[in-house]
Write a protein that holds these residues in place. Sequence first.
Motif, short mmCIF file in Angstrom:
data_model
loop_
_atom_site.label_atom_id
_atom_site.label_comp_id
_atom_site.label_asym_id
_atom_site.label_seq_id
_atom_site.Cartn_x
_atom_site.Cartn_y
_atom_site.Cartn_z
N HIS A 138 4.69 11.49 -0.05
CA HIS A 138 3.76 11.64 -0.92
C HIS A 138 2.32 10.83 -0.74
CE1 HIS A 138 6.84 13.89 -3.17
NE2 HIS A 138 7.54 12.64 -3.22
N LEU A 139 2.11 10.81 0.48
CA LEU A 139 1.10 9.85 1.01
C LEU A 139 -0.43 10.46 0.91
CD1 LEU A 139 2.77 8.49 4.35
CD2 LEU A 139 2.40 7.47 2.10
N GLU B 185 0.99 -1.18 0.10
CA GLU B 185 0.02 0.09 -0.02
C GLU B 185 0.77 1.52 -0.04
OE1 GLU B 185 -3.57 0.49 0.11
OE2 GLU B 185 -3.30 -1.49 -0.74
N VAL B 186 2.04 1.19 0.70
CA VAL B 186 2.90 2.16 0.96
C VAL B 186 4.33 1.81 0.18
CG1 VAL B 186 4.18 4.01 2.32
CG2 VAL B 186 1.70 3.33 2.91
N THR B 187 4.97 2.47 -0.78
CA THR B 187 6.06 2.38 -1.16
C THR B 187 7.16 3.17 -0.46
OG1 THR B 187 5.00 2.14 -3.35
CG2 THR B 187 7.50 2.48 -3.14
N VAL B 188 8.22 2.49 -0.08
CA VAL B 188 9.28 3.09 0.52
C VAL B 188 10.52 3.02 -0.20
CG1 VAL B 188 10.67 3.09 2.43
CG2 VAL B 188 8.59 2.33 2.79
N GLN B 189 11.06 4.23 -0.50
CA GLN B 189 12.65 4.30 -1.00
C GLN B 189 13.52 4.97 -0.16
OE1 GLN B 189 11.09 6.50 -4.40
NE2 GLN B 189 11.43 4.83 -5.81
N VAL B 190 14.90 4.38 -0.15
CA VAL B 190 15.71 5.02 0.71
C VAL B 190 16.95 5.11 0.30
CG1 VAL B 190 17.05 4.75 3.00
CG2 VAL B 190 14.84 3.55 2.59
N SER B 191 17.47 6.15 -0.02
CA SER B 191 18.82 6.63 -0.60
C SER B 191 19.42 7.41 0.46
CB SER B 191 18.60 7.27 -1.87
OG SER B 191 19.83 7.64 -2.53
N ASP B 192 21.07 6.97 0.92
CA ASP B 192 21.79 7.75 1.73
C ASP B 192 21.19 7.91 3.00
OD1 ASP B 192 23.93 7.23 -0.19
OD2 ASP B 192 23.40 9.24 -1.02
N GLY B 193 20.20 7.47 3.37
CA GLY B 193 19.12 7.59 4.72
C GLY B 193 18.21 8.56 4.51
N ARG B 194 17.77 9.00 3.19
CA ARG B 194 16.71 9.94 3.03
C ARG B 194 15.56 8.84 2.53
NH1 ARG B 194 19.76 14.77 -0.27
NH2 ARG B 194 20.98 15.51 1.59
N VAL B 195 14.55 9.11 3.31
CA VAL B 195 13.32 8.29 3.06
C VAL B 195 12.17 8.91 2.29
CG1 VAL B 195 11.65 6.63 4.09
CG2 VAL B 195 13.94 6.73 4.98
N LEU C 273 8.20 8.07 1.25
CA LEU C 273 6.77 7.24 1.36
C LEU C 273 5.94 7.83 0.27
CD1 LEU C 273 6.37 7.54 5.47
CD2 LEU C 273 7.84 5.82 3.87
N SER C 274 5.67 6.82 -0.60
CA SER C 274 4.40 7.18 -1.53
C SER C 274 3.40 6.21 -1.23
CB SER C 274 4.81 6.98 -2.75
OG SER C 274 6.09 7.93 -2.89
N GLY C 275 2.12 6.56 -1.80
CA GLY C 275 1.09 5.55 -1.90
C GLY C 275 -0.13 6.04 -0.96
N THR C 276 -1.03 5.07 -0.64
CA THR C 276 -2.25 5.45 0.01
C THR C 276 -2.28 4.88 1.38
OG1 THR C 276 -3.44 3.50 -1.10
CG2 THR C 276 -3.42 5.81 -2.00
N VAL C 277 -3.11 5.54 2.39
CA VAL C 277 -3.50 4.83 3.78
C VAL C 277 -4.78 5.05 3.98
CG1 VAL C 277 -1.09 5.40 4.71
CG2 VAL C 277 -3.14 7.27 4.86
N PRO C 278 -5.39 4.12 4.97
CA PRO C 278 -6.52 4.29 4.75
C PRO C 278 -7.44 5.49 5.46
CG PRO C 278 -5.68 2.31 6.02
CD PRO C 278 -4.68 3.28 5.52
N GLN C 279 -6.79 6.33 6.44
CA GLN C 279 -7.16 7.61 6.89
C GLN C 279 -5.96 8.55 6.92
OE1 GLN C 279 -7.13 4.86 9.52
NE2 GLN C 279 -8.97 4.10 8.90
N GLU C 280 -6.62 9.72 6.76
CA GLU C 280 -5.26 10.96 6.51
C GLU C 280 -4.76 11.09 7.83
OE1 GLU C 280 -5.25 15.69 4.97
OE2 GLU C 280 -7.09 14.45 5.26
N SER C 281 -5.45 10.70 9.05
CA SER C 281 -4.67 10.74 10.14
C SER C 281 -3.44 9.71 10.52
CB SER C 281 -5.71 10.64 11.46
OG SER C 281 -5.99 9.28 11.35
N LEU C 282 -3.33 8.82 9.55
CA LEU C 282 -2.20 7.88 9.84
C LEU C 282 -1.04 8.54 8.97
CD1 LEU C 282 -3.78 4.56 9.02
CD2 LEU C 282 -2.79 5.56 11.14
#
Length: 220
Positions: free
Chosen positions: A209-210, A168-178, A180-189
Motif C-alpha cells: 500500500h505504498l 517511512e515504510v511500515t512492514v508487517q509479516v505474518s506467516d511469511g506474507r509481507v 508494505l505501507s507508507g510513502t517513498v520519495p519517488q513512485e519508481s521505487l
Amino acid sequence: MLHRLVGDLMTSAVVSVRQDTGFKDVAERLTKHDITAVPVIDEQGHPVGMVSEADLLRKQESQADPGGHLTAAHLPPAERAKARALTAQGLMTSPAVTARPQWSVVEAARVMARNHVKRLPVVDDADRMVGIVSRGDLLRVFLRRDLTIYEEITTEVLTRTLGLPPGEVTVQVSDGRVTLSGTVPQESLIPIAVRLSESVDGVVDVTHHLRPAPEPTPDT
C-alpha cells in the motif's frame, strides 16, 4: 542481503553407490537409510546417475501377476532394460543432473523443475560430489521466523539498499506474507521495494500500500 545457498542447505554426508553395486545392495541401502533415491558415482567420485525406488520397482512391474489376474506390464525397450538390470549402472537414470554449492535456492529449484527431479547431487569445481540437496532442503527457507524476515526487509532492503529513512515504510509479516505501507520519495521505487522484499528468503507473498510522497507545495 544474505541469501542461503545450496551449500548451506545440502546434506554433506551422502549415501551413494558405485556403478557395479548389485540390485539387492542398492535396495538395502535405500531401506537402511530411509531414503528414496541414491546417487551413483564413478571411481573418481563424480556422480553419473541416480537410482530411485521407482527404478527398482520396474523389476516387479515387468513381471506377471502371481495370482494370474494381470499380465506382465508392457514397457518401452529402455524401461525393459532397467527391469532386467542387476547393477546400479543398469538401473540408474543418467546423466546425473547436478548443482553447485554457490547456487541460489531459486536456481536449484528451477533446475529441479526443468528436469523433473526431486534432488540434485552437488558437485565441486572438479565435478566431485560434495553433497546432495532435495526439494525438502530448499523448502527450509520458508521456515524462517517472521521476525527475522521483518528485520531483514526493514534493515537490509529499505534502509541500507533503498536508503529510506526509518519509519517511512511500515512492514508487517505474518506467516511469511509481507505487507508494505507508507510513502517513498519517488513512485519508481515502489516496484523496486516490492521486488527486493520478494527476494528475501522465506517470503511467501508481498502486498503493498505504498504511494509516492506528495510534491512539496511552493511558497507563494
